[in-house]
Design an enzyme around this catalytic site. Structure first.
Site, PDB file in Angstrom:
ATOM      1  N   TYR A 124       0.678  -1.241   0.062  1.00 59.10           N
ATOM      2  CA  TYR A 124       0.053   0.094  -0.293  1.00 59.10           C
ATOM      3  C   TYR A 124       0.825   1.329   0.037  1.00 59.10           C
ATOM      4  CZ  TYR A 124      -4.441   2.190   0.851  1.00 59.10           C
ATOM      5  OH  TYR A 124      -5.703   3.101   0.355  1.00 59.10           O
ATOM      6  N   GLU A 131       2.356   6.330  -7.443  1.00 60.06           N
ATOM      7  CA  GLU A 131       1.291   7.158  -7.764  1.00 60.06           C
ATOM      8  C   GLU A 131       1.845   8.772  -7.581  1.00 60.06           C
ATOM      9  OE1 GLU A 131      -2.559   6.394  -6.183  1.00 60.06           O
ATOM     10  OE2 GLU A 131      -2.060   4.200  -6.533  1.00 60.06           O
TER      11      GLU A 131
END
Length: 202
Positions: A124, A131
Site C-alpha cells: 500500500y 502514484e
C-alpha cells in the site's frame, strides 16, 4: 490481473528494460482497471462485504492515474514510478481476487488469507509512493502545455487549472492514505486475530 502480470514479466525478460512496458500492457490495464467500477456496485448491493467508500476511493484514484495521468501524458510513461505502481497494483489484485475466489469456493488456504491481510502493509505505501511520484513527474508537462485547463475569458466564464488540481490531488493523499491504511489494519486484526481466538476455543 494475472494476464497483466504475465505480460509484464514476459516484456521485461524479452526487452531487459522497463522502457516501453506501459505502452505494451496499457490496453489490458485500461480494460481491467476501468471495469473495476463494477466493484463499487458489488459493494453497494452487498455481493462483496467491503466498504463502498473505501472501494470507491481506491477505484476512482486508480482510474484517474490510468486515464488522466499515464495515458494522457506520454512523456512520463517510462518513469520508474509508473512501473512501481503497476507492479504493486498487479500483486495486490492477484492476491485479492485469489482470496475472493477461494472464499467463494469455501476452500480458503491460510496462505492466501495471510497474504491478503499482510502484503498490503508494504504494498500500500509503495503503491501510494509510485502514484505520487508519477503525478509529480507529470507536473512540468502539464504546466508547459496547459492540458485539461480552461483559461479566462471564455463563454462559460469559468477557469480551471489542471496543474494546481494535480497539486491538490497530491495533498489529498495526506488525509486519505492514513484512513484507508488504518482501515485495512483494523480488518487485519479482526480477521487474523479472530482466527487465533477460534483456534484457542477449539
Amino acid at each position: 490481473w494475472l494476464v497483466l502480470g504475465i505480460a509484464m514479466v514476459r516484456f521485461y525478460i524479452q526487452k531487459g528494460t522497463h522502457r516501453g512496458l506501459f505502452r505494451s500492457v496499457q490496453k489490458t490495464l485500461k480494460f481491467f482497471q476501468t471495469f473495476a467500477l463494477l466493484e463499487v456496485i458489488h459493494c453497494a448491493v452487498g455481493i462483496v462485504r467491503t466498504s463502498v467508500l473505501v472501494t470507491g476511493v481506491q477505484v476512482s484514484s486508480r482510474i484517474f492515474m490510468v486515464w488522466f495521468i499515464a495515458h494522457s501524458i506520454k512523456q512520463i510513461q517510462n518513469e520508474e514510478s509508473v512501473i512501481l505502481f503497476l507492479v504493486v497494483w498487479t500483486v495486490t489484485e492477484i492476491t485479492r481476487y485469489s482470496f475472493y475466489t477461494f472464499n467463494l469456493l469455501n476452500h480458503l488456504p491460510y496462505f492466501i488469507k495471510w497474504a491478503r491481510y499482510n502484503f498490503f502493509i508494504v504494498l500500500y505505501p509503495a503503491g501510494v509512493a509510485g502514484e505520487l511520484l508519477t503525478i509529480y513527474a507529470a507536473l512540468p508537462y502539464v504546466k508547459k502545455t496547459g492540458m485539461f485547463s480552461l483559461r479566462l475569458p471564455n463563454k462559460y466564464n469559468v477557469s480551471f487549472d489542471y496543474y494546481y488540481f494535480l497539486i491538490i490531488v497530491m495533498f489529498s493523499y495526506v488525509p486519505l492514505f492514513p484512513q484507508l491504511y488504518f482501515h485495512m489494519l483494523r480488518q487485519r486484526r479482526r480477521v487474523l486475530h479472530g482466527e487465533v481466538i477460534v483456534e484457542k476455543d477449539d
